[in-house]
Design a protein around this motif. Structure first.
Motif, PDB file in Angstrom:
ATOM      1  N   HIS A 114      -8.418   2.368   1.107  1.00 44.56           N
ATOM      2  CA  HIS A 114      -7.433   2.900   0.177  1.00 44.56           C
ATOM      3  C   HIS A 114      -7.185   1.860  -0.905  1.00 44.56           C
ATOM      4  O   HIS A 114      -7.045   0.670  -0.596  1.00 44.56           O
TER       5      HIS A 114
ATOM      6  N   GLU B 234      -4.899   0.700  -4.466  1.00 49.14           N
ATOM      7  CA  GLU B 234      -3.731   0.901  -5.317  1.00 49.14           C
ATOM      8  C   GLU B 234      -4.086   0.398  -6.705  1.00 49.14           C
ATOM      9  O   GLU B 234      -4.362  -0.791  -6.891  1.00 49.14           O
TER      10      GLU B 234
ATOM     11  N   PHE C 136       3.888  -3.163  -1.947  1.00 45.62           N
ATOM     12  CA  PHE C 136       3.444  -1.909  -1.343  1.00 45.62           C
ATOM     13  C   PHE C 136       2.151  -2.094  -0.558  1.00 45.62           C
ATOM     14  O   PHE C 136       2.059  -1.696   0.610  1.00 45.62           O
ATOM     15  N   ILE C 137       1.159  -2.683  -1.183  1.00 46.67           N
ATOM     16  CA  ILE C 137      -0.157  -2.787  -0.549  1.00 46.67           C
ATOM     17  C   ILE C 137      -0.108  -3.670   0.693  1.00 46.67           C
ATOM     18  O   ILE C 137      -0.768  -3.411   1.701  1.00 46.67           O
TER      19      ILE C 137
ATOM     20  N   GLU D  52       2.610  -4.231   2.680  1.00 51.82           N
ATOM     21  CA  GLU D  52       3.350  -3.549   3.737  1.00 51.82           C
ATOM     22  C   GLU D  52       2.546  -2.377   4.302  1.00 51.82           C
ATOM     23  O   GLU D  52       2.628  -2.087   5.512  1.00 51.82           O
ATOM     24  N   MET D  53       1.767  -1.709   3.469  1.00 44.11           N
ATOM     25  CA  MET D  53       0.904  -0.639   3.960  1.00 44.11           C
ATOM     26  C   MET D  53      -0.150  -1.192   4.905  1.00 44.11           C
ATOM     27  O   MET D  53      -0.467  -0.581   5.935  1.00 44.11           O
TER      28      MET D  53
ATOM     29  N   ASN E 139      -0.620  -0.096   8.790  1.00 46.81           N
ATOM     30  CA  ASN E 139      -1.824   0.688   9.091  1.00 46.81           C
ATOM     31  C   ASN E 139      -3.047  -0.217   9.265  1.00 46.81           C
ATOM     32  O   ASN E 139      -3.926  -0.261   8.398  1.00 46.81           O
TER      33      ASN E 139
ATOM     34  N   TYR F 150      -7.237  -2.032   2.695  1.00 45.57           N
ATOM     35  CA  TYR F 150      -6.525  -1.828   1.430  1.00 45.57           C
ATOM     36  C   TYR F 150      -7.005  -2.815   0.367  1.00 45.57           C
ATOM     37  O   TYR F 150      -7.303  -3.978   0.670  1.00 45.57           O
TER      38      TYR F 150
ATOM     39  N   TYR G 111      -3.808   5.173  -4.693  1.00 47.53           N
ATOM     40  CA  TYR G 111      -2.357   5.148  -4.877  1.00 47.53           C
ATOM     41  C   TYR G 111      -2.044   4.737  -6.309  1.00 47.53           C
ATOM     42  O   TYR G 111      -2.599   3.742  -6.821  1.00 47.53           O
TER      43      TYR G 111
ATOM     44  N   ASN H 218       1.429   3.859  -8.230  1.00 49.94           N
ATOM     45  CA  ASN H 218       2.868   3.662  -8.032  1.00 49.94           C
ATOM     46  C   ASN H 218       3.527   3.078  -9.272  1.00 49.94           C
ATOM     47  O   ASN H 218       3.198   1.969  -9.694  1.00 49.94           O
TER      48      ASN H 218
ATOM     49  N   ASN I 201       8.114   6.019   4.369  1.00 51.90           N
ATOM     50  CA  ASN I 201       7.916   5.574   2.995  1.00 51.90           C
ATOM     51  C   ASN I 201       7.996   4.057   2.892  1.00 51.90           C
ATOM     52  O   ASN I 201       8.873   3.417   3.469  1.00 51.90           O
ATOM     53  N   ILE I 202       7.064   3.475   2.165  1.00 46.61           N
ATOM     54  CA  ILE I 202       7.087   2.045   1.864  1.00 46.61           C
ATOM     55  C   ILE I 202       7.325   1.894   0.370  1.00 46.61           C
ATOM     56  O   ILE I 202       6.572   2.415  -0.453  1.00 46.61           O
TER      57      ILE I 202
END
Length: 212
Positions: free
Chosen positions: A42, A44, A52-53, A55-56, A60, A65, A113, A115, A188-189
């Motif tokens: 994934h 971003e 975000f990246i 914490e994702m 996961n 990422y 993603y 954002n 949600n993050i």
């Protein structure tokens, strides 16, 4: 967006190849080899300071990422986060999103993603918006078949433009929220901007779309 110049940023990025992909073209068609495990990728686009990246990636571990950011003075902040977190499934890429197809082949990416992208509010700058059809074509060229875009913003004008752009391109709408923080979405993050804007009372818009 006014950025403070950090003349040491490039040297810092180059000194941490375990977190920053310095020669992305060598991984085109084989991004699984850039990470410890061969698992879905994934990305971003416009990762900013990397909250975000990172914490994702923590949440996961079964997904790889990649945070893509144009500005060196911003991505070094994301690098600090990665150094502290020391996760095997997240890396950074300091390139222009307009050149994504130079670094990724068809099917390399499972999800994109977007954002709190720059809204570029002036009509003459519409082609710079990351949800413009020109970018949607780029994403299609690197995503797996029926790949997805997940998009969040506080800017109503950009959201309306994006929904129209997605529709005209033929993307399938999977999820839509016009007031995301009041929805029943779980897990949600938040990005740095998301937290700031929501605390100020701004409405957050979110959607998920899928290529057909």
């Amino acid at each position: 967006m006014r950025l403070r110049n950090k003349p040491w940023a490039r040297e810092m990025l180059q000194s941490h190849p375990q977190f920053v992909i310095l020669s992305p073209e060598q991984y085109k068609g084989k991004w699984n080899t850039a990470f410890e495990k061969d698992q879905p990728l994934h990305i971003e686009v416009g990762t900013g300071k990397g909250r975000f990246i990172t914490e994702m990636a923590k949440a996961n571990p079964h997904i790889n990422y990649l945070g893509i950011e144009l500005y060196e003075s911003v991505i070094v902040v994301a690098l600090d986060r990665l150094i502290e977190a020391n996760l095997p499934n997240v890396k950074l890429l300091n390139v222009n999103a307009e050149k994504l197809t130079e670094y990724f082949a068809k099917g390399d990416v499972d999800r994109v993603y977007l954002n709190f992208s720059d809204p570029w509010p002036k009509t003459r700058h519409a082609k710079r918006r990351l949800t413009h059809e020109n970018f949607l074509k780029l994403y299609e060229e690197i995503l797996v078949d029926k790949g997805e875009i997940h998009f969040k913003t506080d800017n109503q004008g950009l959201f309306e433009f994006s929904l129209m752009s997605f529709s005209e391109y033929g993307l399938l709408l999977k999820y839509l929220s016009l007031d995301f923080h009041k929805s029943d979405f779980e897990g949600n993050i938040m990005t740095e901007y998301e937290e700031k804007f929501s605390q100020q009372g701004s409405r957050i818009y979110r959607c998920e779309v899928k290529y057909q």
